[in-house]
Design a protein around this motif. Structure first.
Motif, PDB file in Angstrom:
ATOM      1  N   UNK A  41     -24.101 -53.639 -42.519  1.00  0.00           N
ATOM      2  CA  UNK A  41     -22.707 -53.844 -42.921  1.00  0.00           C
ATOM      3  C   UNK A  41     -21.824 -54.105 -41.706  1.00  0.00           C
ATOM      4  N   UNK A  42     -22.393 -54.050 -40.507  1.00  0.00           N
ATOM      5  CA  UNK A  42     -21.655 -54.354 -39.277  1.00  0.00           C
ATOM      6  C   UNK A  42     -21.974 -55.789 -38.868  1.00  0.00           C
ATOM      7  N   UNK A  43     -21.155 -56.721 -39.330  1.00  0.00           N
ATOM      8  CA  UNK A  43     -21.380 -58.148 -39.073  1.00  0.00           C
ATOM      9  C   UNK A  43     -20.545 -58.565 -37.873  1.00  0.00           C
ATOM     10  N   UNK A  44     -21.196 -59.023 -36.805  1.00  0.00           N
ATOM     11  CA  UNK A  44     -20.501 -59.389 -35.570  1.00  0.00           C
ATOM     12  C   UNK A  44     -19.915 -60.790 -35.613  1.00  0.00           C
ATOM     13  N   UNK A  45     -20.608 -61.714 -36.234  1.00  0.00           N
ATOM     14  CA  UNK A  45     -20.129 -63.094 -36.273  1.00  0.00           C
ATOM     15  C   UNK A  45     -20.691 -63.818 -37.479  1.00  0.00           C
ATOM     16  N   UNK A  46     -20.000 -64.841 -37.886  1.00  0.00           N
ATOM     17  CA  UNK A  46     -20.477 -65.727 -38.948  1.00  0.00           C
ATOM     18  C   UNK A  46     -20.381 -67.148 -38.399  1.00  0.00           C
ATOM     19  N   UNK A  47     -21.530 -67.787 -38.168  1.00  0.00           N
ATOM     20  CA  UNK A  47     -21.505 -69.124 -37.577  1.00  0.00           C
ATOM     21  C   UNK A  47     -20.910 -70.159 -38.526  1.00  0.00           C
ATOM     22  N   UNK A  48     -20.289 -71.173 -37.946  1.00  0.00           N
ATOM     23  CA  UNK A  48     -19.770 -72.306 -38.715  1.00  0.00           C
ATOM     24  C   UNK A  48     -20.940 -73.240 -38.983  1.00  0.00           C
ATOM     25  N   UNK A  49     -21.162 -73.587 -40.236  1.00  0.00           N
ATOM     26  CA  UNK A  49     -22.254 -74.464 -40.632  1.00  0.00           C
ATOM     27  C   UNK A  49     -21.683 -75.667 -41.348  1.00  0.00           C
ATOM     28  N   UNK A  50     -22.040 -76.850 -40.909  1.00  0.00           N
ATOM     29  CA  UNK A  50     -21.555 -78.084 -41.536  1.00  0.00           C
ATOM     30  C   UNK A  50     -22.602 -78.594 -42.520  1.00  0.00           C
ATOM     31  N   UNK A  51     -22.169 -78.882 -43.734  1.00  0.00           N
ATOM     32  CA  UNK A  51     -23.025 -79.477 -44.751  1.00  0.00           C
ATOM     33  C   UNK A  51     -22.493 -80.879 -44.992  1.00  0.00           C
ATOM     34  N   UNK A  52     -23.350 -81.882 -44.833  1.00  0.00           N
ATOM     35  CA  UNK A  52     -22.924 -83.266 -44.976  1.00  0.00           C
ATOM     36  C   UNK A  52     -23.502 -83.883 -46.232  1.00  0.00           C
ATOM     37  N   UNK A  53     -22.771 -84.809 -46.791  1.00  0.00           N
ATOM     38  CA  UNK A  53     -23.236 -85.609 -47.920  1.00  0.00           C
ATOM     39  C   UNK A  53     -23.699 -84.763 -49.107  1.00  0.00           C
TER      40      UNK A  53
END
Length: 58
Positions: A41-53
């Motif tokens: 439950x200790x989340x340090x980061x959430x990466x940005x993910x790009x979804x295309x098309x």
């Protein structure tokens, strides 16, 4: 918990007549650790993910 409880829509923007940009933020309280795979439950980061098309509405 349904899918609508897992994220919040941050932004929806029309880029051009054929494209829409949508930004969502995950709101779940637990996630898997990238190192060991265990739930935390200790989340340090959430990466940005790009979804295309990604096709929607037909």
């Amino acid at each position: 918990m349904g899918l609508e409880d897992a994220f919040t829509v941050v932004l929806i923007e029309r880029v051009d007549p054929a494209r829409v940009k949508a930004v969502i933020a995950v709101t779940v309280r637990e996630d898997a650790c990238r190192g060991c795979g265990g739930l935390s439950s200790r989340i340090n980061e959430r990466p940005m993910i790009a979804v295309k098309d990604l096709k929607v509405s037909g």
